[in-house]
Design a protein around this motif. Structure first.
Motif, short mmCIF file in Angstrom:
data_model
loop_
_atom_site.label_atom_id
_atom_site.label_comp_id
_atom_site.label_asym_id
_atom_site.label_seq_id
_atom_site.Cartn_x
_atom_site.Cartn_y
_atom_site.Cartn_z
N TYR A 260 -4.35 11.23 0.55
CA TYR A 260 -5.11 11.19 1.80
C TYR A 260 -5.12 12.57 2.45
O TYR A 260 -4.29 13.42 2.13
CB TYR A 260 -4.49 10.18 2.77
N ASP A 413 -9.65 9.09 3.64
CA ASP A 413 -9.14 8.56 2.36
C ASP A 413 -9.41 9.55 1.23
O ASP A 413 -9.93 10.65 1.46
CB ASP A 413 -9.70 7.15 2.09
N ILE A 442 -0.67 3.65 4.99
CA ILE A 442 -0.93 4.29 3.70
C ILE A 442 0.08 3.87 2.63
O ILE A 442 -0.29 3.51 1.52
CB ILE A 442 -0.86 5.83 3.85
#
Ligand code: DON
Length: 522
Positions: A260, A413, A442
């Motif tokens: 990420y 993302d 996450i």
């Protein structure tokens, strides 16, 4: 009689909705105040984008969240536009020109307390300049339209809910010392829950800002009134300081973590850099189950090391160099997260530092002065109100911005698509609470509601103790941590997070269940 009974039993209807995330298919705003989030949604529905909505929410918070929302404070904002542009704006308060390194220390070397309460505690405010500047660069609607909901809330009043009444009552001794008593206290107490709180002077100030932009706050009649009140009460912010205030555009701190991308706030906030160091430490080790000894100790060590670096190395050093050059020729909190229907996103945290800032209140303008000067190391090596022990690099100097922990963050993302808009309030706990909500989403794949509800941990290097919210560390884990040399202690709460998460078919938004305003979307 009936009205009195209703007032006595009135409970904010958002209290229950705060327990779960709100869902909306197009856009979402999460803030500490439901009417302020609604103000932002109103602007979205009138064709504004996320920046217009964030600015509308910001001005509305100055009305509906008097303990933290503000015009005479400062903050930080990270913007990510759907076309890929990202930016950060630093609208932190700046130390006035007359500030000196020892201005809060008496002849015997003791802290006078004046960095916390009263006019001398205030830095030059940046909120109005910051909100104006970001709207000018990224907004879509006329500025006046964006300020309109806040004017309405100040003029017509907003309903005092139980949270607002509680915080006013708690701070009544402070408020009673300043002109704020005339607006916020009734016979020395908070207004009754369910009654309306009107702020006509603030409405007039907002009208001037709507008509003439930031100029109206930093020059002319308002600036004059602010500086006069300051001068009459021992403060040092002058009209020249106000006229010289400039927000600063910066490049977000970019952190890659487990695929990420995190966009965080650079100096003069320590938020982005400190979070980046925590994530860097965790990026290379296996993800351990949430709450396990392995997970808690890895996070503790990462937080401790990152805060050690923060407290000893970080400060607004660039600003000081330039302020010194200029001298030779001539430096309570609230987070809100916004996503619009195009996927533009704004993450912003703003503050007057303590609840109701310095308490000092200029009645004719309708604003509380911040006590942001206390975020400097007013006595290097001595803990501040948050227990932070910081060094010379963050000492008081004219033109310098006090080192902050505010951590507005946007997470993308692995495909670069917006995932999470998040930030918090709570001094240094901002950094650790924001980090843990991100990790919960996450790494631990929690829903937004669970990610927000999960008990949080906090370590800020000094004191060298891991703080945990109730049930955050089991006694078995605490014993194992002790064997590893990690001391633990319970703390009532760590941070107040506001977050918006992209989910299938739209967005979820949530104000921290520890506070319980409602996120609003459409
Ligand atoms: O800038 C900072 O780090 C602090 N002034 C933030 C203060 C804060 O979060 C208080 N709120 N609960």
């Amino acid at each position: 009689m009936l009205a009195a009974m209703l007032a006595a039993t009135w409970v904010a209807p958002v209290a229950v909705s705060g327990q779960r995330a709100q869902f909306a298919p197009h856009a979402m705003i999460a803030s500490n105040s439901t009417p302020a989030s609604e103000a932002g949604v109103e602007i979205l529905k009138r064709g504004g984008n996320a920046v217009d909505a964030a600015v509308a929410t910001g001005f509305a918070l100055a009305v509906t969240l008097p303990e933290a929302g503000n015009l005479a404070g400062g903050g930080y904002m990270v913007v990510h536009m759907a076309d890929g542009r990202s930016a950060a704006i630093d609208y932190r308060e700046t130390a006035p020109r007359a500030a000196t390194r020892t201005m809060y220390v008496d002849a015997s070397g003791k802290n006078t307390g004046e960095s916390l309460v009263g006019y001398k505690a205030a830095g030059v405010p940046g909120s109005v300049a910051g909100l104006y500047e970001v709207q000018r660069r990224f907004g879509r609607l006329p500025f006046a339209q964006v300020v309109a909901p806040a004017i309405r809330l100040a003029e017509q009043g907003f309903v005092v809910d139980s949270m607002t009444a509680r915080v006013i009552e708690k701070c009544a001794p402070l408020l009673s010392r300043f002109q704020s008593r005339d607006v916020f206290l009734r016979d020395g107490h908070a207004p009754a829950v369910g009654t309306k709180l009107m702020q006509p002077a603030l409405a007039k100030t907002l009208r001037a800002i709507a008509a003439h932009g930031a100029e109206a706050f930093y020059h002319g009649a308002i600036a004059h009134a602010l500086a006069e009140d300051m001068h009459a009460n021992g403060g040092i912010v002058t009209e020249e300081d106000l006229a010289a205030y400039k927000p600063a555009w910066k490049t977000p701190v970019v952190t890659k973590f487990h695929g990420y991308t995190l966009l965080g706030m650079p100096l003069s906030s320590s938020g982005g850099i400190t979070m980046s160091r925590i994530f860097a430490a965790l990026d290379t080790i296996p993800i351990a189950p949430l709450g396990s000894v392995a997970q808690v100790s890895a996070l503790t060590n990462a937080m401790r090391d990152a805060f050690e670096y923060r407290n000893t190395k970080l400060g607004d050093t660039t600003a000081v160099a330039s302020a010194l050059r200029q001298t030779r020729e001539g430096n309570e909190t609230t987070h809100y997260s916004v996503v619009d229907a195009d996927g533009n996103a704004v993450s912003t945290t703003t503050t007057i530092n303590s609840l109701f800032g310095a308490g000092a209140y200029t009645g004719s303008v309708g604003v509380f002065w911040n006590n942001e000067m206390d975020d400097f190391a007013v006595q290097p090596g001595v803990p501040n109100q948050f227990g932070l022990v910081m060094g010379e690099q963050n000492s008081v100097a004219p033109g310098r911005r006090p080192l902050s922990s505010m951590s507005p963050t946007i997470v993308l993302d692995s495909t670069g698509k917006l995932l999470l808009v998040v930030g918090s309030r709570g001094g240094p706990r901002i950094i650790t609470s924001t980090t843990q909500v991100i990790l919960n989403v996450i790494d631990h794949h929690l829903t937004l509601a669970d990610a927000m509800r999960a008990p949080r941990l906090h370590h800020q290097a000094l004191p060298d103790t891991l703080l945990y919210e109730p049930q955050g560390v089991t006694s078995a884990v605490a014993d194992s941590l002790k064997a590893k040399g990690i001391a633990t202690a319970e703390t009532p709460s760590v941070g107040l997070v506001d977050a918006v998460l992209r989910v299938s078919g739209g967005y979820e938004g949530m104000d921290d269940p520890r506070r319980q305003a409602a996120a609003v979307g459409y």
